[in-house]
Design an enzyme around this catalytic site. Structure first.
Site, PDB file in Angstrom:
ATOM      1  N   ASN A  43      35.165  67.880  35.385  1.00 57.85           N
ATOM      2  CA  ASN A  43      34.600  67.279  34.167  1.00 57.85           C
ATOM      3  C   ASN A  43      35.513  67.439  32.956  1.00 57.85           C
ATOM      4  OD1 ASN A  43      34.147  70.118  33.857  1.00 57.85           O
ATOM      5  ND2 ASN A  43      32.595  69.669  32.294  1.00 57.85           N
ATOM      6  N   TYR A  44      36.699  68.006  33.122  1.00 63.46           N
ATOM      7  CA  TYR A  44      37.616  68.193  31.983  1.00 63.46           C
ATOM      8  C   TYR A  44      38.247  66.872  31.608  1.00 63.46           C
ATOM      9  CZ  TYR A  44      37.625  73.306  32.856  1.00 63.46           C
ATOM     10  OH  TYR A  44      37.288  74.634  33.019  1.00 63.46           O
ATOM     11  N   GLY A  45      38.370  66.445  30.340  1.00 61.39           N
ATOM     12  CA  GLY A  45      37.600  66.835  29.223  1.00 61.39           C
ATOM     13  C   GLY A  45      36.641  65.719  28.840  1.00 61.39           C
TER      14      GLY A  45
END
Length: 321
Positions: A53-55
């Site tokens: 899930n970055y970013g």
């Protein structure tokens, strides 16, 4: 570069510092990310950390960015065989759960985890990750479901070692007990926020959890569990006037600890950042700091901490401040 074993005697060898890839592809462009990864590898660094899930919180980003950049670097440098790769699942936005993150996080159900791992392997361009984390707690899903789904990934050969991040210590312990009772691979690494300054007891945690005395006691009693600390340098606030400390550290104890930190840094001829990293790595429960850097100069400052040894008196002063 110093090295240690991840998760006990049969775990992979990892560098004592871990390079965090959270901003890669968003606030750190791909060219700079490649330069950081190259420099880290040249210094003997082998351990790199990302998440699926970055970013996603950066305007216009989806959460694909970090894994994709890291995957392109692994392929272009043919570095997969010499990189210990960690990624995470559980916090990626799921549009089917609503429009707002983190309320729409995918969670730790068995189906969500399978989808998450498939996506991470595709973006990273590999068929296996060395360390796979349950990223944030999901108390809507039975712990047994999460533990057994993750164990299946190890059985299938797509994951090497399992970890938990941002979990309460009692949940971590319960998950490990469930796995052990059934002969399943359990969590052998835990990654929490960890730095020298301590937060106010009443500070809200949100998704993130600080390393506290309970977790340190648990890790001391279970040396096969590797403790990692993210945000060890609080986004540069130890050394940069333009980076104020987060509100969670706004209390009288911070004034005392900051003063002692500055005194020890002056004695060592080191920066406050280097003392913090040395303090983490050399403690009674050794911590692997996860570095969040955006330039090669910042990375070099961190790498120099590997050669900094605090004497017992300095460590005692830091510990008791």
């Amino acid at each position: 570069m110093h090295h240690r074993t991840l998760g006990g005697g049969d775990g992979p060898r990892i560098s004592a510092l871990c390079l965090g890839a959270m901003p890669f592809g968003t606030t750190v462009d791909e060219r700079t990310a490649f330069a950081l990864l190259d420099h880290f590898a040249e210094a003997g660094g082998t351990f790199v950390d990302t998440a699926n899930n970055y970013g996603c919180w950066v305007p216009g980003a989806t959460g694909d960015e970090s894994e994709r950049v890291l995957g392109r670097w692994l392929r272009s440098r043919r570095a997969a065989d010499r990189t210990v790769l960690a990624t995470k699942a559980g916090a990626r936005p799921d549009p089917a759960r609503g429009p707002r993150w983190p309320a729409n996080a995918e969670g730790l159900g068995a189906g969500a985890l399978r989808t998450a791992l498939d996506g991470s392997l595709r973006r990273l361009g590999t068929d296996r990750v060395d360390l796979y984390y349950a990223h944030i707690e999901d108390r809507t899903v039975p712990l047994a479901e999460t533990v057994e789904a993750l164990a299946g990934f190890v059985r299938d050969g797509r994951v090497g070692t399992l970890g938990a991040s941002n979990h309460a210590t009692w949940r971590l312990a319960e998950a490990r007990q469930h796995a052990a009772a059934r002969g399943l691979p359990g969590f052998r690494a835990v990654q929490q926020r960890h730095t020298y300054l301590r937060p106010r007891p009443d500070s809200p945690t949100g998704l993130q959890r600080e390393t506290d005395e309970e977790l340190l006691d648990y890790a001391a009693a279970h040396p096969e569990l590797t403790l990692l600390g993210y945000s060890p340098l609080v986004e540069g606030a130890y050394t940069r006037e333009d980076r104020p400390l987060p509100d969670r550290y706004d209390h009288p104890g911070t004034v005392i600890r900051t003063r002692v930190l500055a005194e020890v840094a002056a004695e060592c001829g080191a920066t406050a950042n280097q003392v913090v990293l040395a303090w983490l790595m050399g403690g009674a429960v050794p911590v692997v700091p996860v570095l969040g850097v955006s330039s090669v100069a910042q990375l070099d400052e961190c790498l120099a901490a590997l050669d900094l040894v605090l004497d017992p008196y300095q460590r005692a002063r830091l510990d008791t401040a």
